[in-house]
Design a protein around this motif. Sequence first.
Motif, short mmCIF file in Angstrom:
data_model
loop_
_atom_site.label_atom_id
_atom_site.label_comp_id
_atom_site.label_asym_id
_atom_site.label_seq_id
_atom_site.Cartn_x
_atom_site.Cartn_y
_atom_site.Cartn_z
N HIS A 1 0.82 -1.22 0.00
CA HIS A 1 0.00 0.00 0.00
C HIS A 1 0.85 1.27 0.00
N VAL A 2 2.16 1.14 0.15
CA VAL A 2 3.06 2.29 0.04
C VAL A 2 3.42 2.46 -1.43
N HIS A 3 3.07 3.63 -1.98
CA HIS A 3 3.22 3.83 -3.42
C HIS A 3 4.44 4.67 -3.80
N ALA A 4 5.11 5.27 -2.83
CA ALA A 4 6.32 6.05 -3.11
C ALA A 4 7.09 6.19 -1.80
N LEU A 5 8.42 6.18 -1.92
CA LEU A 5 9.30 6.27 -0.76
C LEU A 5 10.40 7.28 -1.03
N VAL A 6 10.66 8.13 -0.04
CA VAL A 6 11.82 9.02 -0.08
C VAL A 6 12.58 8.87 1.23
N THR A 7 13.88 8.69 1.15
CA THR A 7 14.70 8.65 2.36
C THR A 7 15.81 9.68 2.23
N TRP A 8 16.13 10.32 3.36
CA TRP A 8 17.25 11.24 3.45
C TRP A 8 18.26 10.65 4.44
N SER A 9 19.50 10.54 4.04
CA SER A 9 20.59 10.12 4.95
C SER A 9 20.27 8.79 5.63
N ALA A 10 19.66 7.87 4.91
CA ALA A 10 19.15 6.65 5.53
C ALA A 10 20.25 5.66 5.86
N ILE A 11 20.05 4.93 6.96
CA ILE A 11 20.95 3.84 7.32
C ILE A 11 20.68 2.65 6.41
N SER A 12 21.74 1.87 6.15
CA SER A 12 21.57 0.66 5.33
C SER A 12 21.59 -0.61 6.16
N THR A 13 21.87 -0.48 7.46
CA THR A 13 21.89 -1.63 8.36
C THR A 13 21.58 -1.17 9.77
N VAL A 14 20.95 -2.04 10.55
CA VAL A 14 20.66 -1.72 11.96
C VAL A 14 21.83 -2.11 12.86
N LYS A 15 22.82 -2.81 12.30
CA LYS A 15 23.98 -3.23 13.10
C LYS A 15 25.04 -2.14 13.02
N ARG A 16 25.03 -1.25 14.01
CA ARG A 16 25.77 -0.01 13.91
C ARG A 16 26.87 0.16 14.96
N TRP A 17 27.06 -0.84 15.83
CA TRP A 17 27.99 -0.66 16.93
C TRP A 17 29.17 -1.63 16.81
N PRO A 18 30.41 -1.13 16.96
CA PRO A 18 31.58 -2.01 16.94
C PRO A 18 31.51 -3.04 18.06
N THR A 19 32.23 -4.13 17.88
CA THR A 19 32.20 -5.24 18.85
C THR A 19 32.58 -4.79 20.25
N ASP A 20 33.61 -3.96 20.37
CA ASP A 20 34.05 -3.55 21.71
C ASP A 20 33.00 -2.69 22.41
N VAL A 21 32.33 -1.83 21.64
CA VAL A 21 31.26 -1.02 22.22
C VAL A 21 30.10 -1.91 22.65
N ALA A 22 29.75 -2.89 21.82
CA ALA A 22 28.64 -3.79 22.14
C ALA A 22 28.93 -4.60 23.40
N GLU A 23 30.16 -5.09 23.53
CA GLU A 23 30.51 -5.89 24.71
C GLU A 23 30.46 -5.06 25.98
N ALA A 24 31.00 -3.85 25.93
CA ALA A 24 30.97 -2.98 27.11
C ALA A 24 29.53 -2.61 27.45
N TRP A 25 28.71 -2.42 26.46
CA TRP A 25 27.29 -2.08 26.64
C TRP A 25 26.57 -3.21 27.38
N ARG A 26 26.80 -4.41 26.92
CA ARG A 26 26.14 -5.56 27.57
C ARG A 26 26.61 -5.72 29.03
N GLN A 27 27.89 -5.56 29.24
CA GLN A 27 28.42 -5.75 30.60
C GLN A 27 27.91 -4.68 31.55
N ARG A 28 27.85 -3.46 31.10
CA ARG A 28 27.41 -2.35 31.95
C ARG A 28 25.91 -2.33 32.13
#
Length: 285
Positions: free
Chosen positions: A141-168
């Motif tokens: 039902h979406v007939h047209a799409l416009v994106t500005w500065s869109a991300i191409s992936t939801v996986k955006r955090w380096p491994t070290d940041v992710a590990e510290a995030w989980r631990q904290r």
Amino acid sequence: MTTPGAPQPIAPQRFDLEGAAGRTIRGEVRVVPGARASVVLVHGFKGFTRFAFFPYLADRLAAAGLTTVSYNASGSGVGPDMESFSDPTAFEENTYTRELHDLGIVLGEGERRGWITQRRGLFGHSRGGGIAILRAGRDVHVHALVTWSAISTVKRWPTDVAEAWRQRGWLDVENSRTKQVFRLRPAVLEEATQHGDGMLDVTRAAEMLLCPWLIVHGDADETVLIGEGEALARAAGPNAELLRIAGGTHTFNVAHGMTTPSPQLREATDRTVRFFVDRLLAAAR
């Protein structure tokens, strides 16, 4: 902001809806009487419906004859005044799937209330662009799409940041405009890890997209590099057109509180309005 002889902007009407986890979606709709088409605007991470260029873009779309709906996601952290980040708990618990849920609520309720027409388009900025792509890839039902500065992936955090995030147990996120520091719980990280190559795969959704798509990206984007826009264009193939904005930053060279659009913002907006008019209004005649 108006120019002499230009039509007066359509006054936005406020609305509240129940969104993900029972939290409130707060939005605005610019209703064009007798409109044959409509557009929903999706903000990005740390964004909101009155951020920087959003009111300018909404006014331009409405002036072109498109009923325009914009909203603050229930996990945006923005409170009832539509601008202040006054709900840190909502922000820290926000996830991609909650944002997708909120967009579905807005589309469904907007259709029920008559704001969202049969001919409809989606617009998304940054992370909101990723959300719009994920929705459009599954919604005929979406007939047209416009994106500005869109991300191409939801996986955006380096491994070290992710590990510290989980631990904290949380990640500190600073709002560069207000200097507030909010916590972000790891639920959004776990979603990206578990579903980034599945239901939240933005590039795969781009490959599945059937509607015409205008990808707008500044070549000076400091937050989401233009390579992500180029990757999305390659994935979408002939359905997509990539517009590179020379010197364009992540917010197209304007900041919150702008009074005058930059040349980069004017170019992005002019092409966006023309794209939606051609793909939605012209087709509805």
